[in-house]
Design an enzyme around this catalytic site. Structure first.
Site, PDB file in Angstrom:
ATOM      1  N   LYS A  75       1.820   4.017  18.178  1.00  0.00           N
ATOM      2  CA  LYS A  75       0.562   4.215  17.425  1.00  0.00           C
ATOM      3  C   LYS A  75       0.301   2.995  16.550  1.00  0.00           C
ATOM      4  CE  LYS A  75       0.672   6.667  13.444  1.00  0.00           C
ATOM      5  NZ  LYS A  75       0.153   5.911  12.291  1.00  0.00           N
ATOM      6  N   ASN A  76       1.324   2.560  15.810  1.00  0.00           N
ATOM      7  CA  ASN A  76       1.107   1.502  14.816  1.00  0.00           C
ATOM      8  C   ASN A  76       0.965   0.125  15.442  1.00  0.00           C
ATOM      9  OD1 ASN A  76       1.074   3.475  12.930  1.00  0.00           O
ATOM     10  ND2 ASN A  76       3.112   3.053  12.110  1.00  0.00           N
ATOM     11  N   ARG A  95      -6.397   4.711   7.209  1.00  0.00           N
ATOM     12  CA  ARG A  95      -6.226   3.464   6.453  1.00  0.00           C
ATOM     13  C   ARG A  95      -6.222   2.239   7.362  1.00  0.00           C
ATOM     14  NH1 ARG A  95      -4.361   2.356   2.261  1.00  0.00           N
ATOM     15  NH2 ARG A  95      -3.049   0.751   3.189  1.00  0.00           N
ATOM     16  N   CYS A 105      -3.509   7.863  -0.030  1.00  0.00           N
ATOM     17  CA  CYS A 105      -3.206   8.991   0.858  1.00  0.00           C
ATOM     18  C   CYS A 105      -2.023   9.724   0.226  1.00  0.00           C
ATOM     19  CB  CYS A 105      -2.880   8.504   2.265  1.00  0.00           C
ATOM     20  SG  CYS A 105      -1.253   7.812   2.389  1.00  0.00           S
ATOM     21  N   ARG A 139      -1.385   3.050  -2.039  1.00  0.00           N
ATOM     22  CA  ARG A 139      -1.601   2.199  -0.868  1.00  0.00           C
ATOM     23  C   ARG A 139      -2.789   1.238  -1.054  1.00  0.00           C
ATOM     24  NH1 ARG A 139      -0.418   5.418   4.469  1.00  0.00           N
ATOM     25  NH2 ARG A 139       0.032   3.305   5.199  1.00  0.00           N
ATOM     26  N   PRO A 140      -2.687   0.389  -2.047  1.00  0.00           N
ATOM     27  CA  PRO A 140      -3.752  -0.607  -2.271  1.00  0.00           C
ATOM     28  C   PRO A 140      -3.852  -1.587  -1.100  1.00  0.00           C
ATOM     29  CG  PRO A 140      -1.814  -1.108  -3.585  1.00  0.00           C
ATOM     30  CD  PRO A 140      -1.553   0.226  -2.954  1.00  0.00           C
ATOM     31  N   VAL A 141      -4.912  -2.380  -1.096  1.00  0.00           N
ATOM     32  CA  VAL A 141      -5.077  -3.387  -0.033  1.00  0.00           C
ATOM     33  C   VAL A 141      -5.196  -4.788  -0.638  1.00  0.00           C
ATOM     34  CG1 VAL A 141      -6.092  -1.828   1.679  1.00  0.00           C
ATOM     35  CG2 VAL A 141      -7.584  -2.960   0.000  1.00  0.00           C
ATOM     36  N   ASP A 142      -4.672  -4.937  -1.867  1.00  0.00           N
ATOM     37  CA  ASP A 142      -4.800  -6.240  -2.549  1.00  0.00           C
ATOM     38  C   ASP A 142      -4.164  -7.386  -1.765  1.00  0.00           C
ATOM     39  OD1 ASP A 142      -2.448  -4.685  -3.201  1.00  0.00           O
ATOM     40  OD2 ASP A 142      -1.884  -6.296  -4.560  1.00  0.00           O
ATOM     41  N   LEU A 143      -3.093  -7.096  -1.025  1.00  0.00           N
ATOM     42  CA  LEU A 143      -2.422  -8.178  -0.271  1.00  0.00           C
ATOM     43  C   LEU A 143      -3.271  -8.606   0.934  1.00  0.00           C
ATOM     44  CD1 LEU A 143       1.270  -6.914  -0.401  1.00  0.00           C
ATOM     45  CD2 LEU A 143       0.096  -8.509  -1.943  1.00  0.00           C
ATOM     46  N   ASP A 188       9.293   5.284   7.954  1.00  0.00           N
ATOM     47  CA  ASP A 188       8.648   6.299   8.792  1.00  0.00           C
ATOM     48  C   ASP A 188       9.647   7.239   9.464  1.00  0.00           C
ATOM     49  OD1 ASP A 188       5.939   4.150   9.965  1.00  0.00           O
ATOM     50  OD2 ASP A 188       6.310   5.164   8.077  1.00  0.00           O
ATOM     51  N   ILE A 215       9.847   1.998  -0.066  1.00  0.00           N
ATOM     52  CA  ILE A 215       8.578   1.448   0.409  1.00  0.00           C
ATOM     53  C   ILE A 215       7.380   2.145  -0.228  1.00  0.00           C
ATOM     54  CG2 ILE A 215       7.172   0.939   2.459  1.00  0.00           C
ATOM     55  CD1 ILE A 215       9.810  -0.609   2.411  1.00  0.00           C
ATOM     56  N   ARG A 222      -1.959  13.215  14.610  1.00  0.00           N
ATOM     57  CA  ARG A 222      -2.325  11.808  14.390  1.00  0.00           C
ATOM     58  C   ARG A 222      -1.318  10.873  15.038  1.00  0.00           C
ATOM     59  NH1 ARG A 222      -3.710  10.131   8.437  1.00  0.00           N
ATOM     60  NH2 ARG A 222      -3.975   8.253   9.654  1.00  0.00           N
TER      61      ARG A 222
HETATM   62  C1  EPZ Z   1       2.205   0.445   7.985  1.00  0.00           C
HETATM   63  O1  EPZ Z   1       1.418   0.833   6.857  1.00  0.00           O
HETATM   64  C2  EPZ Z   1       2.312   1.673   8.858  1.00  0.00           C
HETATM   65  N1  EPZ Z   1       0.974   2.093   9.300  1.00  0.00           N
HETATM   66  C3  EPZ Z   1       2.973   2.809   8.080  1.00  0.00           C
HETATM   67  O2  EPZ Z   1       3.140   3.910   8.966  1.00  0.00           O
HETATM   68  C4  EPZ Z   1       4.363   2.337   7.630  1.00  0.00           C
HETATM   69  O3  EPZ Z   1       4.954   3.357   6.852  1.00  0.00           O
HETATM   70  C5  EPZ Z   1       4.221   1.060   6.798  1.00  0.00           C
HETATM   71  O4  EPZ Z   1       3.525   0.052   7.577  1.00  0.00           O
HETATM   72  C6  EPZ Z   1       5.574   0.496   6.381  1.00  0.00           C
HETATM   73  O5  EPZ Z   1       6.340   0.221   7.517  1.00  0.00           O
HETATM   74  C7  EPZ Z   1       0.384   1.424  10.320  1.00  0.00           C
HETATM   75  O6  EPZ Z   1       0.925   0.491  10.868  1.00  0.00           O
HETATM   76  C8  EPZ Z   1      -0.966   1.913  10.734  1.00  0.00           C
HETATM   77  P1  EPZ Z   1       2.600  -1.805   4.140  1.00  0.00           P
HETATM   78  P2  EPZ Z   1       0.893  -0.300   5.821  1.00  0.00           P
HETATM   79  O7  EPZ Z   1       1.397  -2.631   3.874  1.00  0.00           O
HETATM   80  O8  EPZ Z   1       0.593  -1.539   6.553  1.00  0.00           O
HETATM   81  C9  EPZ Z   1       2.286  -1.807  -0.579  1.00  0.00           C
HETATM   82  C10 EPZ Z   1       2.959   6.114   9.704  1.00  0.00           C
HETATM   83  O9  EPZ Z   1       3.541   7.146   9.333  1.00  0.00           O
HETATM   84  N2  EPZ Z   1       1.053  -2.580  -0.380  1.00  0.00           N
HETATM   85  O10 EPZ Z   1       3.765  -2.427   4.844  1.00  0.00           O
HETATM   86  O11 EPZ Z   1      -0.180   0.316   5.003  1.00  0.00           O
HETATM   87  C11 EPZ Z   1       2.156  -0.372  -0.082  1.00  0.00           C
HETATM   88  O12 EPZ Z   1       1.563   0.456  -1.066  1.00  0.00           O
HETATM   89  C12 EPZ Z   1       2.435   5.134   8.669  1.00  0.00           C
HETATM   90  O13 EPZ Z   1       2.778   5.777  10.907  1.00  0.00           O
HETATM   91  C13 EPZ Z   1       0.423  -3.146  -1.491  1.00  0.00           C
HETATM   92  O14 EPZ Z   1       0.867  -2.997  -2.634  1.00  0.00           O
HETATM   93  O15 EPZ Z   1       2.188  -0.498   4.927  1.00  0.00           O
HETATM   94  C14 EPZ Z   1       3.588  -0.007   0.222  1.00  0.00           C
HETATM   95  O16 EPZ Z   1       4.203   0.402  -0.978  1.00  0.00           O
HETATM   96  C15 EPZ Z   1       2.645   5.625   7.258  1.00  0.00           C
HETATM   97  N3  EPZ Z   1      -0.709  -3.865  -1.301  1.00  0.00           N
HETATM   98  C16 EPZ Z   1       4.206  -1.336   0.695  1.00  0.00           C
HETATM   99  O17 EPZ Z   1       3.311  -2.366   0.246  1.00  0.00           O
HETATM  100  C17 EPZ Z   1      -1.242  -4.067  -0.060  1.00  0.00           C
HETATM  101  O18 EPZ Z   1      -2.275  -4.753   0.056  1.00  0.00           O
HETATM  102  C18 EPZ Z   1       4.329  -1.461   2.199  1.00  0.00           C
HETATM  103  O19 EPZ Z   1       3.079  -1.164   2.756  1.00  0.00           O
HETATM  104  C19 EPZ Z   1      -0.596  -3.487   1.057  1.00  0.00           C
HETATM  105  C20 EPZ Z   1       0.561  -2.751   0.874  1.00  0.00           C
END
Ligand code: EPZ
Length: 422
Positions: free
Chosen positions: A22-23, A94, A118, A123-127, A309, A331, A401
């Site tokens: 999926k991811n 997201r 969620c 889960r911000p998107v600042d990065l 996950d 995480i 999902r």
């Molecule tokens: C991906 O989410 C996966 N989703 C998640 O799977 C998975 O848990 C996660 O990576 C970690 O492996 C998809 O690929 C669609 P991150 P993502 O950015 O990209 C923080 C599932 O169950 N962060 O690696 O959103 C964030 O809050 C889902 O299939 C920021 O602070 O995860 C988290 O604490 C759940 N700012 C950490 O980084 C940002 O801009 C890691 O998040 C982005 C993230």
């Protein structure tokens, strides 16, 4: 709203086919926006999240044909007439934020709704935004939307140095940089197999990428990308989930298509818990070494560490382990919501911030429980299969999902599991 009814007891024996990830699919699909030529994905999973991404790409003007009952996605984006990703779709999933980078790279402008949080965290998107600014994007947040445009009309290469590892932000940066003018270096990049899969697909389309799977990825931007056909990588989280089924219930299950390198750290923990894992020609064979598994401590980390996950599913195994286990979730800030539901089934779990202490009990007992997020929902089903009596898991739309045909796959190995309307 559907629920899943599980009658506990009995071993599991048989084979479970593992679908495409999926991811991976959710980041491969937006790549269609980077070219006007056809991009076809094979081994695609049949999930509601994939249908949501299909709906989103369609709203932008892309054509996504779902063939062979959803296992092939034939996409083409020769006519993108809308550059706004609407809140109603983005809030459902997201991963919708992953159209931002490709739209900016293709046409130099995009408007994407902020996804919002969620159940498992803010889960911000600042990065994501930091990465795109480093590629010459000008971003403005207005009324819950990111208004983005490439200065001078085209993104340019730059250095992106992530303060923390982010899978999604790495994916957005990788997608966007393929068409940026010049060289991009992504530092502290995520190393997940889904990133490697995306890079391999982009390379098939003509992108020039090096270093995927390591912490530093270098991309030489090109003026255009072509079409390709690409097989979606095996879903390592579905794989790990089903590997836990015989570990929890007893018996022996072979997960078809599984490869140990996708779940290395997870397999080390299974071995320590007393679960044997064998790579075969067809996949991975799993069975308990003796009656009851041992307690083990688990800390979630970015790949190649133990995947967040799989934390909820591992907790389901440790609820009936011999001894006390400590799970540390590093995480996400709120990813223990399965714990209160497992406690309803008789589990002994104490949660303090990012730590959960699980004291194993002999047997769990069936109960009515509620799914709160995708991985929590399947953790409850795993626990219910080994529990005494009946369990009803409600709100299984979370499950659909990320897991196709759960009741069929587990039922084929002897689980007493059915979907009921409630
Ligand atoms: C991906 O989410 C996966 N989703 C998640 O799977 C998975 O848990 C996660 O990576 C970690 O492996 C998809 O690929 C669609 P991150 P993502 O950015 O990209 C923080 C599932 O169950 N962060 O690696 O959103 C964030 O809050 C889902 O299939 C920021 O602070 O995860 C988290 O604490 C759940 N700012 C950490 O980084 C940002 O801009 C890691 O998040 C982005 C993230």
């Amino acid at each position: 709203m559907d629920s899943i009814l599980v009658r506990g007891g009995g071993e599991l024996n048989g084979v479970i086919p593992i679908a495409g990830a999926k991811n991976a699919c959710l980041t491969l699909m937006p790549a269609t926006l980077l070219t006007e030529e056809p991009l076809t994905l094979t081994n695609a999973p049949r999930l509601s999240d994939i249908r949501t991404m299909t709906q989103l790409l369609g709203s932008l003007g892309a054509e996504v044909a779902s063939l062979q009952s959803g296992q092939v996605l034939a996409m083409s984006s020769h006519n993108i007439h809308n550059h706004t990703a609407d809140y109603d779709i983005v809030r459902k999933m997201r991963a919708s934020i992953l159209v931002l980078g490709p739209m900016l790279a293709r046409d130099g402008h995009a408007i994407v709704s902020l996804p919002g949080g969620c159940a498992i965290g803010a889960r911000p998107v600042d990065l994501h935004l930091q990465a795109l600014e480093a590629l010459g994007a000008e971003l403005e947040l207005r009324e819950g939307y990111v208004h983005a445009k490439a200065i001078g009309g085209r993104l340019r290469g730059g250095v992106i140095d992530f303060p923390i590892v982010s899978v999604g932000a790495t994916e957005n940066a990788l997608l966007a940089s393929t068409l940026a003018k010049g060289t991009t270096v992504i530092k502290n990049a995520a190393r997940e197999p889904e990133i490697v899969d995306l890079a391999q697909c982009l390379r098939r389309m003509g992108a020039q990428i090096e270093g995927e799977g390591t912490s530093t990825i270098t991309i030489q931007g090109v003026d255009r990308l072509g079409g390709a056909t690409h097989p979606v990588v095996t879903d390592r989280i579905e794989l790990g989930t089903y590997m836990l089924a015989p570990a929890i219930c007893g018996g022996e299950v072979e997960c078809l298509g599984g490869r140990i390198e996708l779940v290395g750290a997870f397999c080390e923990k299974l071995d320590a818990a007393g679960v044997s894992v064998e790579q075969t020609e067809r996949g991975i064979k799993v069975k308990r070494k003796n009656g009851r598994v041992n307690a083990v401590d688990v800390t979630t980390e970015p790949f190649p560490g133990f995947p967040t996950d799989l934390q909820a599913q591992m907790m389901a195994l440790l609820c009936t382990a011999n001894g006390t286990s400590v799970l540390e979730e590093k995480i996400f800030e709120n990813r223990f919501m399965h714990a209160p539901e497992l406690i309803r089934m008789g589990a002994k779990i104490e949660v303090h911030g990012g730590h959960a202490t699980v004291t194993g009990v002999e047997k769990l007992k069936g109960a009515r429980v509620m799914a709160t997020d995708l991985r929590a929902s399947v953790s409850l089903i795993l626990a219910a299969m080994a529990a005494e009596g009946e369990t009803v898991v409600s709100r299984v739309y979370h499950l659909d999902r990320g897991y196709e045909r759960v009741e069929e796959k587990l039922g084929a190995c002897g689980a007493h599991i059915e979907r009921i309307a409630t």
